[in-house]
Design a protein around this motif. Structure first.
Motif, PDB file in Angstrom:
ATOM      1  N   ILE A 198      15.806  39.441  60.693  1.00  0.00           N
ATOM      2  CA  ILE A 198      15.978  41.552  61.088  1.00  0.00           C
ATOM      3  C   ILE A 198      16.469  41.769  60.270  1.00  0.00           C
ATOM      4  O   ILE A 198      16.756  43.142  59.467  1.00  0.00           O
ATOM      5  N   ARG A 226       9.710  42.121  66.595  1.00  0.00           N
ATOM      6  CA  ARG A 226      10.667  41.374  66.897  1.00  0.00           C
ATOM      7  C   ARG A 226      11.561  41.327  67.923  1.00  0.00           C
ATOM      8  O   ARG A 226      11.770  40.713  68.833  1.00  0.00           O
ATOM      9  N   ASN A 227      11.476  42.397  67.657  1.00  0.00           N
ATOM     10  CA  ASN A 227      12.716  43.142  69.746  1.00  0.00           C
ATOM     11  C   ASN A 227      11.818  43.030  70.542  1.00  0.00           C
ATOM     12  O   ASN A 227      12.774  42.785  71.511  1.00  0.00           O
ATOM     13  N   ARG A 235       8.670  48.653  59.852  1.00  0.00           N
ATOM     14  CA  ARG A 235       8.927  49.058  61.853  1.00  0.00           C
ATOM     15  C   ARG A 235       8.297  48.504  62.021  1.00  0.00           C
ATOM     16  O   ARG A 235       8.861  48.201  63.599  1.00  0.00           O
ATOM     17  N   ILE A 265       9.636  45.017  63.334  1.00  0.00           N
ATOM     18  CA  ILE A 265      10.855  44.894  64.170  1.00  0.00           C
ATOM     19  C   ILE A 265      10.452  45.193  64.778  1.00  0.00           C
ATOM     20  O   ILE A 265      11.221  44.477  65.935  1.00  0.00           O
ATOM     21  N   LEU A 271      14.094  42.908  56.844  1.00  0.00           N
ATOM     22  CA  LEU A 271      13.889  44.001  57.257  1.00  0.00           C
ATOM     23  C   LEU A 271      14.319  45.154  57.353  1.00  0.00           C
ATOM     24  O   LEU A 271      13.433  46.597  57.120  1.00  0.00           O
ATOM     25  N   ASN A 272      15.618  45.808  58.260  1.00  0.00           N
ATOM     26  CA  ASN A 272      16.486  46.381  57.959  1.00  0.00           C
ATOM     27  C   ASN A 272      16.931  47.172  56.777  1.00  0.00           C
ATOM     28  O   ASN A 272      16.614  48.843  56.736  1.00  0.00           O
TER      29      ASN A 272
END
Length: 204
Positions: free
Chosen positions: A170, A199-200, A193, A196, A173-174
């Motif tokens: 993560i 994943r979240n 995006r 992410i 990725l950010n």
């Protein structure tokens, strides 16, 4: 002629023209889809607005929107009014101090402006009858992104790219998302995006 309201259903790589994209519009009160082949720049302009991304500097369509706002010009609606030899024709219905003006435009530019002005998109029955694709209930139910007529038989490039993002954390990725936006690579930023968000969602 009676106008038919369209919504943006999806945007994906075109599998018939290299370097192009398929913009898919769908009628609100029906199952027909209208695929329109557009260029990469216009696809990017539409995608970043749909994804609520803010470019570091205004893109051409953002400049048009800012210019119109400053001078009190609004776009009430866009109409895809003709189809000749596979080419769609569109026009902007603009308003300035109560005076309505029609401006001819490419369909891809019209849609890029429609998402910025939050105005409706319309077409006519004869266009949907000649170029529309009817999807069954299984294909239309819950369909909101990346739809292409050929999607059922051939995986699209974005999916291959997205699967490779699974190898990153993560945090990584950010970092990649920030860099992609900084470099104005909004296609990559959109895929990051999505990864992410996936994943979240899985951790909640």
């Amino acid at each position: 002629m009676e106008k038919i309201r369209l919504d943006i259903i999806g945007l994906s790589y075109s599998q018939t023209q290299s370097g192009a994209y398929a913009l898919v519009l769908g009628e609100q009160e029906g199952k027909r889809r209208l695929p329109i082949i557009i260029g990469g720049f216009e696809a990017q302009a539409i995608a970043i607005e749909l994804e609520d991304m803010t470019p570091t500097r205004p893109l051409t369509h953002d400049l048009f929107k800012n210019f119109a706002d400053v001078f009190g010009i609004s776009i009430k609606e866009i109409i895809i009014y003709n189809l000749v030899e596979g080419v769609f024709y569109a026009k902007l219905i603009c308003d300035k101090d109560g005076k309505e003006v029609e401006i001819d435009t490419r369909t891809s530019d019209a849609v890029a402006l429609a998402v910025r002005f939050k105005c409706p998109i319309y077409t006519f029955e004869f266009i949907l009858a000649s170029a529309g694709i009817v999807l069954d209930d299984e294909n239309t139910e819950g369909s909101t992104t990346s739809i292409s007529p050929e999607k059922d038989t051939t995986p699209t490039p974005p999916k291959k790219k997205k699967s490779s993002l699974a190898d990153f954390s993560i945090k990584e990725l950010n970092s990649k998302l920030e860099k992609a936006i900084e470099n104005e690579n909004y296609e990559l930023a959109s895929r990051i995006r999505d990864e992410i968000t996936k994943r979240n969602s899985s951790t909640n």
